[in-house]
Design a protein around this motif. Structure first.
Motif, PDB file in Angstrom:
ATOM      1  N   PRO A 174      30.995  48.460  31.703  1.00 32.28           N
ATOM      2  CA  PRO A 174      29.954  47.428  31.676  1.00 32.28           C
ATOM      3  C   PRO A 174      29.383  47.240  33.088  1.00 32.28           C
ATOM      4  N   TRP A 175      28.331  47.967  33.402  1.00 31.89           N
ATOM      5  CA  TRP A 175      27.776  48.008  34.747  1.00 31.89           C
ATOM      6  C   TRP A 175      27.337  46.637  35.255  1.00 31.89           C
ATOM      7  N   GLU A 176      27.015  45.716  34.368  1.00 34.83           N
ATOM      8  CA  GLU A 176      26.576  44.399  34.836  1.00 34.83           C
ATOM      9  C   GLU A 176      27.717  43.612  35.494  1.00 34.83           C
ATOM     10  N   HIS A 177      28.977  44.028  35.290  1.00 32.74           N
ATOM     11  CA  HIS A 177      30.122  43.325  35.866  1.00 32.74           C
ATOM     12  C   HIS A 177      30.681  44.005  37.118  1.00 32.74           C
ATOM     13  N   VAL A 178      30.136  45.153  37.488  1.00 33.19           N
ATOM     14  CA  VAL A 178      30.657  45.899  38.635  1.00 33.19           C
ATOM     15  C   VAL A 178      30.577  45.057  39.907  1.00 33.19           C
ATOM     16  N   GLY A 179      29.490  44.358  40.114  1.00 38.11           N
ATOM     17  CA  GLY A 179      29.358  43.519  41.308  1.00 38.11           C
ATOM     18  C   GLY A 179      30.399  42.415  41.358  1.00 38.11           C
ATOM     19  N   ASP A 180      30.703  41.833  40.197  1.00 39.90           N
ATOM     20  CA  ASP A 180      31.718  40.775  40.136  1.00 39.90           C
ATOM     21  C   ASP A 180      33.105  41.304  40.474  1.00 39.90           C
ATOM     22  N   LEU A 181      33.358  42.545  40.105  1.00 36.38           N
ATOM     23  CA  LEU A 181      34.686  43.119  40.288  1.00 36.38           C
ATOM     24  C   LEU A 181      34.880  43.801  41.633  1.00 36.38           C
ATOM     25  N   ALA A 182      33.800  44.096  42.343  1.00 35.00           N
ATOM     26  CA  ALA A 182      33.886  44.903  43.563  1.00 35.00           C
ATOM     27  C   ALA A 182      34.766  44.262  44.631  1.00 35.00           C
ATOM     28  N   ALA A 183      34.597  42.974  44.904  1.00 35.96           N
ATOM     29  CA  ALA A 183      35.386  42.320  45.950  1.00 35.96           C
ATOM     30  C   ALA A 183      36.865  42.295  45.590  1.00 35.96           C
ATOM     31  N   THR A 184      37.156  41.989  44.336  1.00 37.88           N
ATOM     32  CA  THR A 184      38.557  41.966  43.897  1.00 37.88           C
ATOM     33  C   THR A 184      39.161  43.358  43.970  1.00 37.88           C
ATOM     34  N   ALA A 185      38.431  44.364  43.516  1.00 34.92           N
ATOM     35  CA  ALA A 185      38.921  45.739  43.548  1.00 34.92           C
ATOM     36  C   ALA A 185      39.163  46.194  44.985  1.00 34.92           C
ATOM     37  N   ALA A 186      38.263  45.829  45.881  1.00 38.09           N
ATOM     38  CA  ALA A 186      38.424  46.213  47.291  1.00 38.09           C
ATOM     39  C   ALA A 186      39.663  45.561  47.897  1.00 38.09           C
ATOM     40  N   SER A 187      39.875  44.284  47.610  1.00 36.05           N
ATOM     41  CA  SER A 187      41.049  43.616  48.180  1.00 36.05           C
ATOM     42  C   SER A 187      42.343  44.176  47.593  1.00 36.05           C
ATOM     43  N   ILE A 188      42.362  44.487  46.305  1.00 33.49           N
ATOM     44  CA  ILE A 188      43.551  45.088  45.694  1.00 33.49           C
ATOM     45  C   ILE A 188      43.822  46.458  46.309  1.00 33.49           C
ATOM     46  N   SER A 189      42.762  47.238  46.507  1.00 36.89           N
ATOM     47  CA  SER A 189      42.910  48.563  47.117  1.00 36.89           C
ATOM     48  C   SER A 189      43.464  48.453  48.530  1.00 36.89           C
ATOM     49  N   PHE A 190      42.968  47.489  49.284  1.00 35.94           N
ATOM     50  CA  PHE A 190      43.422  47.293  50.670  1.00 35.94           C
ATOM     51  C   PHE A 190      44.897  46.903  50.696  1.00 35.94           C
ATOM     52  N   ILE A 191      45.289  45.987  49.846  1.00 30.77           N
ATOM     53  CA  ILE A 191      46.687  45.548  49.795  1.00 30.77           C
ATOM     54  C   ILE A 191      47.591  46.701  49.356  1.00 30.77           C
ATOM     55  N   ALA A 192      47.144  47.483  48.375  1.00 32.00           N
ATOM     56  CA  ALA A 192      47.929  48.634  47.912  1.00 32.00           C
ATOM     57  C   ALA A 192      48.109  49.638  49.042  1.00 32.00           C
ATOM     58  N   PHE A 193      47.058  49.880  49.821  1.00 29.09           N
ATOM     59  CA  PHE A 193      47.174  50.809  50.947  1.00 29.09           C
ATOM     60  C   PHE A 193      48.137  50.271  51.994  1.00 29.09           C
ATOM     61  N   LEU A 194      48.022  48.974  52.313  1.00 26.58           N
ATOM     62  CA  LEU A 194      48.927  48.388  53.309  1.00 26.58           C
ATOM     63  C   LEU A 194      50.386  48.508  52.869  1.00 26.58           C
ATOM     64  N   GLU A 195      50.628  48.260  51.598  1.00 29.63           N
ATOM     65  CA  GLU A 195      51.994  48.370  51.082  1.00 29.63           C
ATOM     66  C   GLU A 195      52.483  49.817  51.174  1.00 29.63           C
TER      67      GLU A 195
END
Length: 161
Positions: free
Chosen positions: A106-127
């Motif tokens: 659902p492309w209309e929700h990609v913007g809503d999810l981008a910040a959360t996805a980025a923070s999860i990715s960052f935390i996963a990398f740090l771990e």
């Protein structure tokens, strides 16, 4: 996170919220609607897990005992034998087997999810990097953050297929 589980522990139907004061504000007026059996099951489960942790510290043979898995199996059996669903306890129900089929994003929700996805990715990398550094120190070798990030990204891309 813990307070957001209050509704499930007490068997209440409360709206989801991320704000602590809203969770408490919604919970307090509804506390008299607590489902007793649901609360009992939840409290007994917590007590079992806490007791199991203490016992496993003292009895080395039980250190690798899968207490959470044991609790799940016992609760499933008790649910069937005790007809928890008939008594008003919310249960998961049927779980479909296999993997879900492909679906359109659902492309209309990609913007809503981008910040959360980025923070999860960052935390996963740090771990992941913290674990790699710990192992590297023990084994006496160097870790390159860029190489770790590239490897983690490639693993995720390959794992997506």
């Amino acid at each position: 996170i813990g307070l957001s589980q209050l509704k499930d522990l007490f068997g209440l139907h409360l709206p989801r919220d991320k704000k602590l004061h809203k969770i408490v504000e919604n919970f307090v007026p509804e506390v008299d609607e607590t489902h007793g059996l649901t609360l009992l099951i939840g409290l007994l489960s917590i007590a079992f897990l806490l007791a199991a942790r203490q016992i496993k510290k003292r009895v080395k043979v039980l250190k690798r005992f899968p207490d959470a898995l044991f609790l799940i199996i016992v609760t499933i059996v008790a649910s069937k034998l005790g007809d928890f669903e008939g008594e008003g306890v919310n249960i998961v129900g049927e779980i479909p087997s296999g993997l879900p089929g492909p679906w359109n994003l659902p492309w209309e929700h990609v913007g809503d999810l981008a910040a959360t996805a980025a923070s999860i990715s960052f935390i996963a990398f740090l771990e992941s990097f913290a674990v790699a550094k710990t192992i590297a120190e023990k084994e006496h070798y160097q870790v390159d953050a860029r190489q770790e990030l590239l490897a983690l990204g490639l693993c995720n891309v390959v794992g997506a297929f």
